[in-house]
Structure formats: structure tokens, C-alpha cells
Design an enzyme around this catalytic site. Structure first.
Site, short mmCIF file in Angstrom:
data_model
loop_
_atom_site.label_atom_id
_atom_site.label_comp_id
_atom_site.label_asym_id
_atom_site.label_seq_id
_atom_site.Cartn_x
_atom_site.Cartn_y
_atom_site.Cartn_z
N ALA A 146 41.52 41.97 39.89
CA ALA A 146 40.49 41.87 40.92
C ALA A 146 39.83 40.51 41.00
CB ALA A 146 39.43 42.95 40.71
N LYS A 184 39.04 41.19 47.48
CA LYS A 184 39.81 42.26 48.14
C LYS A 184 39.19 43.62 47.86
CE LYS A 184 44.06 39.54 48.16
NZ LYS A 184 43.51 38.36 47.47
N ASP A 214 39.97 43.40 35.58
CA ASP A 214 40.32 42.00 35.34
C ASP A 214 40.20 41.72 33.85
OD1 ASP A 214 40.87 39.57 37.28
OD2 ASP A 214 39.81 38.76 35.55
N ASP A 247 47.11 41.81 42.75
CA ASP A 247 46.99 40.44 43.25
C ASP A 247 47.28 39.54 42.06
OD1 ASP A 247 46.46 38.20 44.70
OD2 ASP A 247 44.32 38.52 44.86
N CYS A 260 49.30 34.35 45.99
CA CYS A 260 49.00 33.23 46.89
C CYS A 260 49.99 32.10 46.60
CB CYS A 260 47.55 32.76 46.74
SG CYS A 260 47.05 32.34 45.06
#
Length: 432
Positions: free
Chosen positions: A243, A248, A266, A312, A365
Site C-alpha cells: 500500500a 490506491k 506495507d 502494487d 510503475c
């Protein structure tokens, strides 16, 4: 501050960045200026512009300095930027290097020779290798070529352009139109996200009442689209497994109308502390945080309990280089290899959380296929009970307007093609 003093401060800042090559430059700069509160706002911008000018062009500047056979130093990088990037003549540039308490010290004979050798040279030379010519590190070139083919030059140029500032209107508190009105800044709706706002020019959003009251959050449009593709709906149980600061998580809480439950996980306690503050400001009531630690059995205890799991994943961040230019030099091929292994491990662990019929959403990303399609293909081969959900299907089921911004089975965004940061997202469903 005089121009000579600003130049000296920029060299000092670059020294700090180069002495801590594994730390992000923006974090180092924040510490640098906190320790020098006597540097005013205007001078701080000038110092930062000079230092970041070097960081953006570091690969090219180092190549040119390397042609002289002289060891690269922060002083020479600044000198090269003044001559190659700002069009100064060697004598004009050397005058900014002055002695005294606030100066950087005069150029020595070797530095003067480097200055003369750079005179009249273009920043981007036609005889440069592809790496410095495109401003891409050698280790990333194979993946970038595989991704973009003939469009590589256009995408490389877009990675050098200034990134826009995108906001997401918080649907828990306001419509996009109401958020735009409350913001009081010139903004336009983003083309693909129904919650996105794109600001024109620089702006201090954090100081606005709209931000302080939780009506808007800073979030690139591409990141907003990933959160939407999770398809988190009211009443679901959702895990945001990597996270970070919960950007998000916030977006998914809005699509869930604050109903159901999100667990933001996390490995960093400071990031989760920051996430908790953002959740409170946004009025999110259906989210909790969990700190992942070595030996943590949280995932095993909650196996098969989540309708949606978002990963992510930590990655090279190649898609964000227009925002983080120092990462071009800070990240290495060894980092890529290590991250690919870590991504594979995280995917395997997080897959346990997905209930039968639930979905696992993998995002980065990164613009590199090794971290994107190759990871998804490898995961699906190793986990026969999962299958890929086509992008068009996931987009429609998430209630997104129009057609997806790109073709293909997965979401793959890039600065030149879509105006967003570089993002990848794949949606996978577990068999019932």
C-alpha cells in the site's frame, strides 16, 4: 544569495546526492534545505533548478566529461550543464566559480581545460551511444526497445518532459466538478479517469482548503485507473498488499462508498503512519493498516478471505523518471534482477489471500516487460487456478466510461502515448 553562492550551494547538494546513491534525491534535498534555513524560497528554487538540471541530464553530462578522460565530479557536472545545457561560453561559466566564503572555489587548470573542450558541443550529440543520446541507462535499453520499438525515441523524449500535476477528486466528499470549484485553480478533467483533474503549471495544492478538507488527493491519472480496475465495490473485502502511503487504498475506498473492508499492508511503518493520516483527512472509515514484518503469518491466516487483492509491486520505477530523474542513475541492472525475484515472491504470497472467484490485480510503475508481462505470464504458468481477465472486460465491469486507453490484454500506459506516468496493470481471476 549571489549567483556564485547559489552555484556553490547546488554543488554541495549534488555532493550530498552522489555520496548517498541509494537514497532518493528529493529526500536528500529536503534534509539539505532544512539544515540551511537561511536559504530563502527564491534562492532555494534557483539552487534546486541547477541541481535538478544536472540530475536530469547526468547521463549525457557524464558521457561528455568522460570523453575528456577526467574523473566526473559535482563541480564538473555543473560546469558541463552551464556550457552544454545553458549555452554559456567557458569564460562566462568559469566566472561563476569564485573563491571566498560563499563561492565554490575557482576552476583549476584541468577543469578549465574541460570547459574549453566542451565549448560549442551540443548537449545531445549525433555520435553518442543510444544510452546517453536517449537519456536512458544501458541496463534499461533492452526492455525499453522491446516495449516501444520504433516509438522509443518519442517515449524517451516524453520521459524528459515536465510531468503534469494530477489530482483525484474524493468521491466520498465531492464530485469532480465540486472539487474543481473548491480548488480555485485552473484545472481540466483528465481524459480517462472520471475523478481526475490536471493542473496547469506549478501549484501548491497542499496549502489549499480543498486538499486540507480531503476533497482532493494528489494522484497521477494512471494510478487512478489501476485503482479503478481492481473493481472494488461496496461490501467487499479488499487487500492493498503493497500500500505504501495508501494512494490506491483511498481511491478504492471511494469506489466502495466506505462500505466493506480494506486492509492496507506495507513493510514500512512510517509509510503506514502517513497512510493513516491521509485516510483520516479523506474521511475513509472502512480501512485498516497492517505492518508486514519478517516471519509474519498474516497472509497464511487470512488465506482465501479477500474478494480483491491489489499488488502494487516494488519496481524500478522507470515509468516515473520524468518525476524522479535521479533514479536513472540511482537504479542499476542488479536492482532490476533483484526486484524481478521479489515481485515473483510477493505475487505468490498475495495469491493465497484471494478467495475462489476473487481477483488478483498486479501493477507496477515500470515500463520494462521483465517486470510486467513477463511476471504475469510466469505467474499464470505457475498458478493454473488463475486466468487473466481481458482489459476491456475489467474496464467495463469497473463501470469506467468509454473504452480503455490502450489495446491489448493488460493496461500499459506511457507518457508519450497516454500523458500519464508509465504504468502496467493486469487483472487475474481465481477459479471458483
Amino acid at each position: 544569495m549571489t549567483p556564485e553562492a547559489r552555484l556553490a550551494a547546488a554543488i554541495d547538494l549534488l555532493h550530498a546526492v552522489m555520496e548517498q546513491p541509494r537514497r532518493p534525491a528529493d529526500a536528500i534535498a529536503a534534509e539539505f534545505f532544512r539544515a540551511r534555513r537561511y536559504i530563502g524560497g527564491g534562492d532555494r528554487r534557483e539552487v534546486s533548478d541547477l541541481a535538478w538540471g544536472v540530475l536530469r541530464q547526468r547521463l549525457r553530462l557524464e558521457w561528455w566529461i568522460g570523453q575528456t578522460g577526467v574523473r566526473v565530479t559535482p563541480r564538473l557536472l555543473v560546469l558541463a550543464l552551464l556550457i552544454l545545457g545553458r549555452g554559456m561560453k567557458p569564460g562566462e561559466a568559469s566566472k561563476l566559480f569564485m573563491g571566498g566564503r560563499y563561492g565554490a572555489g575557482t576552476l583549476d587548470v584541468g577543469e578549465e581545460e574541460v570547459a574549453r573542450s566542451l565549448a560549442g558541443k551540443p548537449l545531445v550529440g549525433k555520435d553518442m551511444p543510444d544510452g546517453p543520446r536517449l537519456n536512458l541507462p544501458e541496463w534499461a535499453l533492452p526492455g525499453m526497445r522491446a516495449r516501444f520499438g520504433a516509438a522509443l525515441e518519442a517515449e524517451a523524449a516524453a520521459l524528459e518532459a515536465a510531468a503534469p500535476l494530477d489530482l483525484r477528486a474524493n468521491a466520498l466528499k465531492a464530485t469532480r466538478e465540486a472539487a474543481m470549484a473548491a480548488l480555485g485553480m485552473e484545472a481540466v478533467p483528465t481524459p480517462h479517469s472520471p475523478w481526475g483533474l490536471r493542473l496547469r503549471g506549478r501549484a501548491s495544492v497542499a496549502a489549499t482548503p480543498a486538499y486540507k478538507d480531503g476533497l482532493v488527493e494528489v494522484q497521477d491519472e494512471g494510478s487512478q485507473l489501476i485503482a479503478a480496475l481492481v473493481g472494488a465495490k461496496p461490501g467487499m473485502r479488499v487487500a492493498d498488499y503493497c500500500a505504501g502511503a495508501a494512494g490506491k487504498t483511498l481511491a478504492m475506498a471511494a469506489t466502495m462508498a466506505n462500505q466493506g473492508r480494506i486492509t492496507a499492508c506495507d513493510v514500512s511503518a512510517p509509510r503506514l503512519e502517513g497512510a493513516a493520516k491521509r485516510l483520516r483527512r479523506a474521511g475513509v472509515h472502512n480501512a485498516e493498516t497492517h505492518l508486514l514484518s519478517p516471519g509474519d503469518r498474516w497472509a497464511k491466516r487470512r488465506a482465501g478471505q479477500f474478494d480483491r487483492v491489489l499488488v502494487d509491486a516494488p519496481c524500478t520505477g522507470t515509468g516515473t523518471w520524468r518525476r524522479n530523474p535521479d533514479a536513472r542513475s540511482r537504479t542499476t541492472g542488479e536492482d532490476l534482477a533483484e526486484l524481478v525475484g521479489k515481485q515473483r515472491e510477493i505475487l505468490s504470497i498475495s495469491a493465497q489471500l484471494v478467495r475462489p472467484g476473487g481477483r488478483l490485480v498486479y501493477a507496477t510503475c515500470s515500463l520494462l516487460p521483465e517486470e510486467d508481462e513477463a511476471q504475469v505470464d510466469g505467474f499464470l504458468q505457475a498458478h493454473g487456478d488463475f486466468h487473466a481477465v481481458p482489459l476491456a472486460q475489467a474496464w467495463a465491469e469497473a463501470g469506467m466510461p468509454g473504452a480503455p486507453p490502450c489495446e491489448g490484454p493488460h493496461l500499459a500506459l506511457s507518457p508519450a502515448a497516454h500523458g500519464t506516468d508509465g504504468f502496467f496493470c493486469a487483472v487475474m481471476e481465481r477459479a471458483s
